[in-house]
Motif scaffolding. Structure first.
Motif: not given
Length: 714
Positions: A146-173
């Motif tokens: 509560m005392d820091s703006d340190s935690f983030y989430y997204s319902l639509t974007y994978d914040l844990t993976n870089t653009v390059q890793r997302q491209g290597e994973l490809g699209k999946s269900d």
């Protein structure tokens, strides 16, 4: 979304999805909710809604597993009755619970083990101390979120993976949480019981959270735009606002920093590498440039020197020590960047002389023994090259490795797919991987961004980035450094003024001194508790004897209170003595205070010694300057209350930074001349106290003692 408390469960409900958590044993279940039939007498205690990324109301439910013998404990914080369901109820009534339930709820974080043997006669006191310790840990857990703006989430974007890793994973269900990078899935252990249900309905509730930093800005490449200072000048004629969409190119820049959940913790509690190759303060920072349908990504990492070393953080500047153990440097590099990139460049910024030399030498030795052709080692003694606050000399490094920067390339994707990939990665480190590291990473990232923008045709080939764009870009990297530093060391980054403005100034140096002292204080008194909470969050056993630390801290606080009581008695005796010496027999004594003169032109405003005695009589006040070493008053002023013009209460005068204390200023006449004043503040006993409350009493006394006609005039 709604959070509901029923007799046996806590229920989170969003539309047709509902998550049930048992109040008895903490077990999780996913099943629909039927309000009329599930509760005969429902007791709703919290209700909130969120849309997108905005949380309008937060009711916090903390669930922590301590060990396998104890199931769960709960803590309810800031819960309120839901007006949506409690029709006609304006004032919430207290919801009573059975004695067993109350006892169970109050025992948050129970069964914390202690190896301290305590006699039976001290059991009652020990239990009270343990309850205080549990509350301290719960407060620390609350502050982390509560005392820091340190935690983030997204319902639509994978914040844990870089653009390059997302491209290597490809699209999946697959649901989002099954595609994340496990290193940055910070809440994985905390929702492990939910994941273990292994039913499709769980996917709605499993939302990966990262700890780190995110900032997104849209910049306009306008070389004709005047700076903010020029626009604010009265000599600058007003200009009609123009639409820049079709005239000047614009792009979006984003910074995403991801902190690894492995070997997580505070600065002096987590150093070096572990046997699995995980290092402390490992952060992956991705810089994203988005222009139309093109997205370009450049990734850098930072992390503690991957050898076994430590620092005992009970001194202001502890000496590092090399620990005996196996060589796990190869595990670190094979598990981290070399797993994703073909080449890695180490930039080691530690001092090549002095107490840091032992760490740099050990690092170089391990790299030579590893002898990996895909690893390049670059040493840059930051403090030596940037001596005298000349941080612009970092360009010496970027110029020297300019060919390496170009060869690394970057990830580039558009609507059609992957255009190119980043081939290599920089791993930058200093001792803490905070201040020096952030300056160097920002400099490298700027070089890459300018190359990217010129490649896209957003910038002219022979011109630098416009000044306004560059200023915003600097602020983003400075914010990134401050946030990462607060997560690891508890304070903002040092040298942040250079990253933020491109200049190293005296005010920045002075601020760094304050932050260095704050880091020492936090490490000395708070880091043990925060480290324990982080270990609980990550599912690791708490190795430190917290009860012993807590007891020693209480003993130290008691000694300080005794010292304060002794000091107060000494001050009282001092005031009585000089009241008799200075006040004539015909004056009536009204009060006396030991204060500090906080006029920065006369004295150091940061010291805490009592140096002014303020004595008040029925017709005058005395300002006596006390010399602590000589233990006597060496000079004093007697000022008539009739010459007192006004009294002000406000922030202390400071030469830099924000004022820390509240002061009282007494304006008086010297003969017939006005413009004289004394600026005084109270001696604060609590580091978090600004002295405002302590100042109120002297102010009221002095004001009320003034002659009636003078008081009415003010």
């Amino acid at each position: 979304m709604e959070l509901v408390q029923a007799k046996d469960h806590y229920i989170l409900q969003s539309g047709d999805n509902a998550l049930w958590c048992s109040r008895k044993d903490g077990s999780m279940a996913v099943r629909p909710v039927d309000l009329p039939s599930d509760w005969n007498d429902p007791q709703y205690q919290a209700h909130g809604h969120y849309g997108g990324y905005k949380l309008n109301y937060l009711a916090l439910l903390v669930i922590v597993r301590i060990n396998k013998m104890v199931n769960y404990s709960f803590a309810l914080i800031h819960f309120q009755l839901c007006k949506k369901h409690h029709f006609g109820i304006n004032k919430p009534e207290k919801i009573t619970q059975s004695p067993d339930e109350s006892k169970f709820l109050l025992k948050t974080l129970s069964q914390i083990k202690s190896n301290v043997a305590v006699p039976i006669k001290k059991k009652v006191k020990e239990n009270k101390e343990k309850e205080r310790l549990e509350r301290r840990l719960l407060d620390e857990l609350y502050k982390i979120f509560m005392d820091s703006d340190s935690f983030y989430y997204s319902l639509t974007y994978d914040l844990t993976n870089t653009v390059q890793r997302q491209g290597e994973l490809g699209k999946s269900d697959q649901p989002l949480w099954k595609k994340v990078d496990d290193r940055f899935f910070w809440n994985k252990h905390m929702i492990k019981d939910l994941i273990d249900l292994q039913v499709p309905q769980v996917d709605f509730w499993v939302i990966p959270i990262i700890q780190g930093f995110v900032q997104v800005e849209e910049l306009v490449v306008n070389y004709n735009e005047s700076s903010d200072e020029e626009r604010s000048s009265p000599e600058t004629p007003l200009q009609e606002p123009t639409c820049v969409d079709d005239i000047h190119p614009r792009f979006t820049v984003a910074l995403i920093s991801r902190r690894s959940r492995h070997r997580a913790g505070m600065r002096y509690k987590r150093r070096g590498v572990d046997t699995d190759g995980h290092v402390a303060n490992y952060v992956e920072t991705e810089q994203l440039i988005h222009v139309h349908s093109h997205t370009l990504s450049f990734v850098q990492t930072r992390g503690s020197v991957p050898v076994f070393w430590s620092q005992a953080g009970y001194r202001y500047n502890p000496r590092p020590r090399i620990e005996k153990g196996g060589v796990y440097l190869c595990n670190h590099f094979s598990n981290s960047a070399l797993f994703f990139f073909s080449h890695q460049v180490i930039i080691n910024l530690v001092d090549q002389n002095g107490r840091e030399k032992i760490i740099g030498d050990a690092y170089l030795k391990q790299v030579l023994l590893y002898n990996n052709p895909n690893l390049t080692y670059v040493s840059f003694d930051f403090h030596e090259h940037c001596r005298g606050m000349k941080f612009e000399n970092v360009q010496t490094l970027t110029d020297a490795i300019s060919d390496i920067i170009t060869d690394m390339r970057w990830a580039w994707v558009d609507q059609a797919g992957v255009i190119c990939q980043q081939e290599g990665i920089f791993r930058v480190n200093c001792m803490d991987c905070l201040d020096r590291t952030n300056v160097v990473q920002a400099a490298i990232a700027r070089v890459v961004m300018e190359q990217q923008l010129k490649k896209l045709g957003v910038m002219p080939p022979e011109q630098p980035l416009p000044l306004k764009c560059y200023r915003i870009y600097q602020v983003m990297w400075a914010n990134n450094g401050d946030t990462i530093s607060r997560q690891y060391a508890g304070t903002a980054a040092l040298k942040g003024d250079f990253t933020r403005t491109g200049e190293r100034k005296l005010a920045g140096v002075m601020k760094d001194g304050v932050n260095s002292a704050n880091r020492y204080y936090l490490n000395r008194f708070r880091d043990a508790y925060r480290q324990a909470v982080i270990d609980l969050m990550m599912g690791h056993p708490v190795t430190e004897d917290l009860y012993s630390i807590f007891s020693k801290e209480k003993e130290q606080e008691e000694k300080e209170r005794e010292s304060q009581r002794g000091a107060q008695e000494q001050v009282s005796l001092l005031l009585q003595t000089y009241m008799q010496l200075l006040l004539p027999d015909d004056e009536k004594f009204h009060g006396g205070w030991a204060l500090i003169d906080c006029d920065p032109s006369l004295i150091d405003a940061t010291h805490k010694d009592v140096d002014v005695l303020l004595l008040l009589s029925n017709c005058a006040y005395y300002v006596a300057y006390y010399d602590e070493e000589a233990d006597k008053v060496n000079q004093y002023q007697r000022l008539s209350l009739e010459g007192l013009e006004k009294i002000e209460i406000g922030p202390e005068p400071t030469l830099f930074g924000k004022p820390k204390y509240c002061c009282m200023r007494l304006h008086y006449k010297n003969g017939e001349m006005s413009g004289y004043f004394h600026t005084l503040r109270a001696v604060t006993r609590n580091p978090e106290d600004d002295g405002k409350g302590l100042q109120k009493f002297p102010f009221e006394q002095v004001f009320n003692t003034k002659p009636e006609s003078q008081a009415d005039k003010d």
